[in-house]
Design an enzyme around this catalytic site. Structure first.
Site, short mmCIF file in Angstrom:
data_model
loop_
_atom_site.label_atom_id
_atom_site.label_comp_id
_atom_site.label_asym_id
_atom_site.label_seq_id
_atom_site.Cartn_x
_atom_site.Cartn_y
_atom_site.Cartn_z
N THR A 8 -6.47 5.07 9.70
CA THR A 8 -6.17 6.17 9.17
C THR A 8 -7.24 6.85 8.50
O THR A 8 -8.11 6.04 8.03
CB THR A 8 -5.17 5.71 8.04
OG1 THR A 8 -3.90 5.16 8.52
CG2 THR A 8 -4.65 7.00 6.83
N GLY A 15 -6.75 -2.12 4.10
CA GLY A 15 -6.64 -3.17 3.53
C GLY A 15 -7.65 -4.19 3.89
O GLY A 15 -8.08 -4.35 5.24
N GLU A 50 2.57 1.86 8.68
CA GLU A 50 2.93 1.32 10.19
C GLU A 50 3.75 2.14 10.78
O GLU A 50 4.86 1.76 11.43
CB GLU A 50 3.39 -0.04 10.36
CG GLU A 50 2.53 -1.35 10.18
CD GLU A 50 1.49 -1.14 11.23
OE1 GLU A 50 0.39 -1.38 11.27
OE2 GLU A 50 2.23 -1.77 12.37
#
Lengths: 699, 699
Positions: B158, B197, B451
């Site tokens: 992303t 993350g 997701e």
């Protein structure tokens, strides 16, 4: 409506949002003054200025420990109480004007610092109201202390094991005529007062609701002023156990507490004795000498907090849609047309419009509704205070209660859903704390279960409607609806005979069609709910069982649609005061609100044979999409008209300058420690981890 | 199903919940082993034991500063990686069995410590999967480091300005043949990788997706392994700017970060070259030598994360309903019958049943569905890895993708709604952090947009169904549905001719009726969606526009009902393996799931003329209420069968011992500083505040 002076409203900074702003067909400042009274808006702006200039109200980018948040909120409350936005001149205004000002100040505070607002509402406003309405002259000096900022209170009603069923509260206050004191006791932990805001850390007084006993007889729940902490040391007095409830999932700045009493004595005079008193000798005496005041008190106590919650909901809803709409106008993703190399702002996608615009319409309708209803409500309280006969006002008090009981659930739930949809509509970035949806959610979430759990409170509205229906249908009387929210029930025969005859989408896109549908829907559902209850009773169920077994799909839907309809009606009345292109846009908003809500109730129209062909459902759905599309080019300007300033909204995604990515970048980098190695880096180093950057470790 | 050994499951402690437990018509331990494979359950229990005994996993009653939560989560991840729940023997199991075990361990971790699970999933599992499927032997040593716990990675896909539209990612990786390196660049802040993350604080490697350029040509998005931090100092390498994204509104333990590259060089070999490579000379070469592996890789990469999210959603849903159902059985409020002085447990109220039980049924259905689907899915991946011809598996891969694309949105949204409803159904106490709804919400909320954003991902399912419809209706072919999820479309003529002929509530309360309705509903909506798109195209819109303008009320509903139906079908298949009283209860759950969902789609049945009289809507509604009432005496035992142990659920309101108020009291008192005066008390003392406890201040 003649055009009014809008010069006190600042222009918006130029930027990428101008592309949509330029398409607007109306003047957003003019519309702002449709949504907000100019004088009240100036009061709000004055408070926001104070907050922005006060270092204690500086917002932290980093979440503080809860204990610190409680401390800061308490300090913020102290400062806020010193601002004196309400000038001495204002303080002398008559009840309605003064209360409207106080409510406006609360609205402005609540949308910016909800925790401080809740602390103030519970510890000061509600306290003053209750002392004024339930207390007497003997409580004047404590009322003075509340006004001059030297007393902070809390409202101790809910117990660990009882919330909605207030009659079952078990804290007792027993009169001892030997000492002329009340002796307060908490029988066990289940009867501990809990969820009491301000109690955990800060307040010195409690407005306690306890079962009043005298001469070994229980007279039910009464209110007492109870000193609980020494104001000099902030230590609880002996006989009082006070605890902080610990971590919650929102409103972290509020010190919710629990309290237990053990033979704790307070003077007889601490009973709030407007409606009943205990003589020094221990005799219980009801006083009905001032019926109007008692009635006003009842109304005030029932509704004031809920009206405040509705105002706050409408503002939170506005904040949520403002952020999401501005983001949608700026965020581009995919191409609407594959041959176009420019990506398309997501606001152009039908699905995205449908996710957001009905909430924009609800924000507009609710804003107008609650503003107009507040005026109506305050007028009634003002008039009823002067009343000499209870009978003159019982009907209107009941109707106000029904309106509030349906609107508070409707508005808080709508706000809850809107915040979630808006957070999702901003994608991952909506999950940033700086987007502000999390904080709004934390403030909105408790409103659906406090001040009357929505599901329980809502039953008051349907019960009232069912009583009106019984009058109309079975006693051949008019409904008792002085505010006119259900006078139409008189015409039930004509109404129930209505059927849908539309054939094109324009047939569903009018205010009058929506009006017609709501009348039919409410009449049909009140009738069926009534019949269901009667049929349950006829099979041997008691009234309570019959009520409980007719909530789902019936009474609770009745409450919902009655709330939707009231908001719609109030909105339409105000709409009539506007004209020109602004009127057209406001009408479109009203239509979208109506059709998008009716579409959700579609099955009832088939069930009740209002609709008999596929067209009704098809045209309603098509109508919602048309109404959304019709608003698209105006929606950015509509949220400009609805929205408070950037400082208040405080969202990195929803700023007026439209510099979405610049603002995001700044926020990322302002975050302390954003670019530094964590101080605890050595704890997470893995011994022997290969360095794949070194040649020997080359992949 | 013969009765199986249930002795390894501990008995539940006796207590107030026994009143309902005794009414159950089945053995909850037997039912538990319907919901969970015994061997996998033992693995979970083993992990939970480890966690419970490890001090680093001690839960704090006080919210920690976010920085501390990131630190603790990183340390927890370290410990978790050392547990070796997966024995060396297990590690040698074939793909399917081993992966099922790994997934089970993840499920057990995720439901207890979601942040650690996400960190592990992103930094280890996904990394290993991607290296295995997209990498080659030249990446073996780095794969080894991931297995032996010396490497932690992140997935950098992303970008700030692009999420769903991956094709528009702008980070570049340009091959320099002079040095045989790729040079990575981030053109501007909008192209910074973000939401990554593990990146913010902890990981040393990144799996980077960037546009591959060689010989001045762009070959699209490719995956690279990029060393980003020195594993000894944890400092970023020169050329790399890494930041932590700061505060979020959930999953606080995860260090989401952003990263920007400036002429950052990595060796040519860092390209994951299973599907394509760049030669030392800079020539781009696709490799189709192992079609099965490529296919499996595609499938794995598309779906594995989403399957994990679905498993986690079903567990979170179970936790939420367990807490709310137990609370509902214990909390008493009001009397159902006014002549009865005992208050009634709120679970007895129809409205409360209706609020919760459909979610209990969804929890049961989803649990079975995702378990059965996971097995199916892993078998397909295992078989496709060995395939020699892509053609053999493209159909099944497409269908799996369609199932996942509808189920992930359905399950995550249902879980989101259930958590909120359960929190509200626990009233104010549901707002306590110790009730755990807040933490569950924080973990569930991001799943609806990550997701694959639910609204975007869902379009893949409807697109697939529309393609099948085109085959059936316009090419006179069979639908390409090897898993059989839409083979019924063949019979569209019969299906679309169906109408509702029921007259009594039993007519809607059967699995076969629900099945019939879903077939009709899917067929009707796929047909209408297709026709709507065709008609939009015929008015000159392009395909993309036609798709965009047929989402609301059509394609997105199609996705939803297809997801509901798949879960229902898988559940019914498994149901067939049970018998006796347990079968009866499980069937009731399936029926409640079906009718409560169908009721929400009611208007479509009228719109499509499946229903033409009021009865359909009335009977569906009545059916939902009957199905709820029929489950009431069993529902406490059903959640006992579904629920993980108290340690995992970790809610003061939902403990198996049923000692609601004792547990609340203990939690209040264990809260540090619950009873102490705040350390900052002097800051909030109001000078001159009257002490109303003193005689002179007497009220």
């Amino acid at each position: 409506m003649a055009s009014v002076d809008v010069n006190f409203i600042s222009n918006l900074p130029p930027g990428p949002l101008d592309a949509y702003r330029k398409r607007a067909t109306f003047d957003w400042k003019q519309m702002k003054l449709f949504f907000e009274d100019a004088e009240l808006l100036k009061v709000k702006m004055q408070l926001w200025q104070c907050l922005e200039n006060d270092p204690i109200f500086e917002r932290s980018l980093v979440v503080q420990p809860t204990e610190d948040m409680k401390r800061i909120t308490a300090l913020q409350l102290h400062n806020f109480r010193r601002y004196k936005i309400l000038t001495p001149k204002m303080a002398k205004l008559p009840y309605k004007k003064k209360t409207r000002l106080l409510m406006t100040i609360n609205e402005a505070l609540a949308v910016t610092f909800p925790d401080v607002s809740v602390k103030h509402a519970l510890g000061v406003d509600l306290f003053k109201n209750t002392l004024t309405t339930l207390g007497t002259e003997r409580h004047q000096h404590i009322l003075d202390a509340a006004w001059n900022g030297t007393a902070l209170s809390c409202l101790a009603l809910t117990e660990v094991a009882h919330g909605s069923n207030t009659k079952k509260m078990r804290t007792t206050s027993t009169y001892d005529k030997n000492t002329q004191e009340f002796v307060i006791n908490t029988p066990d932990f289940q009867a501990a007062k809990c969820w009491v805001g301000n109690l955990g850390k800060s307040c010195t007084l409690a407005l306690l609701f306890a079962q009043l006993y005298t001469n070994e007889q229980c007279y039910g729940l009464h209110a007492f002023v109870v000193p609980i902490r020494d104001p000099v040391t902030l230590l609880p007095y002996p006989g009082v156990t006070i605890g902080d409830m610990g971590e919650k999932i929102g409103l972290h700045g509020i010190d919710n507490g629990f309290i237990m009493f053990k033979d704790y004595r307070i003077p007889r005079e601490n009973l709030l004795n407007r409606t009943a008193d205990v003589t020094p000798e221990g005799e219980y005496k009801s006083s009905f000498s001032e019926p109007g005041k008692i009635l006003a008190a009842a109304l005030e106590n029932l509704s004031a907090g809920r009206v405040g919650i509705m105002q706050e909901s409408s503002n939170n809803l506005i904040c949520a849609v403002t952020i999401a709409v501005r983001y949608a106008a700026l965020r581009k993703q995919f191409n609407c047309k594959p041959d176009d190399d420019n990506e398309t702002p997501i606001i152009e996608y039908q699905l995205h419009q449908w996710r957001l615009f009905p909430y924009v319409s609800a924000a507009a309708v609710f804003k107008i509704f609650i503003s107009a209803f507040t005026n109506e409500y305050l007028s009634i309280v003002e008039r009823s205070t002067a009343a000499t006969k209870i009978e003159d006002f019982t009907a209107v008090v009941s109707e106000v209660h029904a309106i509030v009981s349906s609107s508070k659930p409707l508005m808080t739930w709508t706000c809850r859903d809107a915040v979630q949809e808006c957070r999702e509509a901003c994608g991952g970035h909506g999950f940033l704390k700086s987007a502000r949806f999390g904080d709004i959610r934390g403030a909105v979430d408790p409103t659906v279960t406090y001040e009357g759990d929505n599901n329980v409170l809502g039953q008051q509205a349907s019960n009232w409607l069912l009583r009106q229906w019984e009058k109309v249908r079975h006693s051949e009387e008019d409904p008792c609806s002085p505010l006119g929210t259900c006078t139409f029930l008189k015409g039930y025969e004509e109404i129930l005979g209505r059927t849908f005859v539309g054939t094109v989408v324009q047939d569903v896109l009018s205010l009058s069609f929506i009006h017609t549908c709501y009348e039919w829907l409410i009449t049909y559902i009140v009738q069926e709910t009534y019949n269901k209850q009667q049929s349950l009773v006829s099979t041997g169920k008691c009234r309570t069982e019959a009520r409980n077994e007719s909530q789902v799909y019936w009474a609770s839907v009745l409450t919902r649609i009655y709330g939707e309809y009231n908001a719609f009606k109030f909105y339409c009345s105000q709409l009539a005061t506007t004209q020109g292109s602004m009127h057209t846009v406001l009408e479109q908003l009203g239509i979208l609100y109506g059709v998008s809500n009716l579409e959700k109730h579609c099955s009832y129209f088939y069930q009740g044979r209002f609709a008999r062909t596929p067209e009704f459902s098809l045209l309603l759905k098509e109508g919602v999409l048309r109404a959304c599309a019709g608003l698209k080019d105006n929606v950015v300007a509509i949220v400009d008209a609805l929205a408070p300033p950037d400082y208040v909204i405080n969202s990195v995604l929803g700023k007026t300058d439209g510099k979405l990515y610049e603002n995001l970048q700044a926020t990322f980098l302002q975050n302390p420690k954003a670019l530094t190695r964590p101080e605890w880096w050595q704890e997470i180093v893995v011994p022997g981890a290969p360095d794949f950057k070194k040649p020997k470790c080359k992949l």
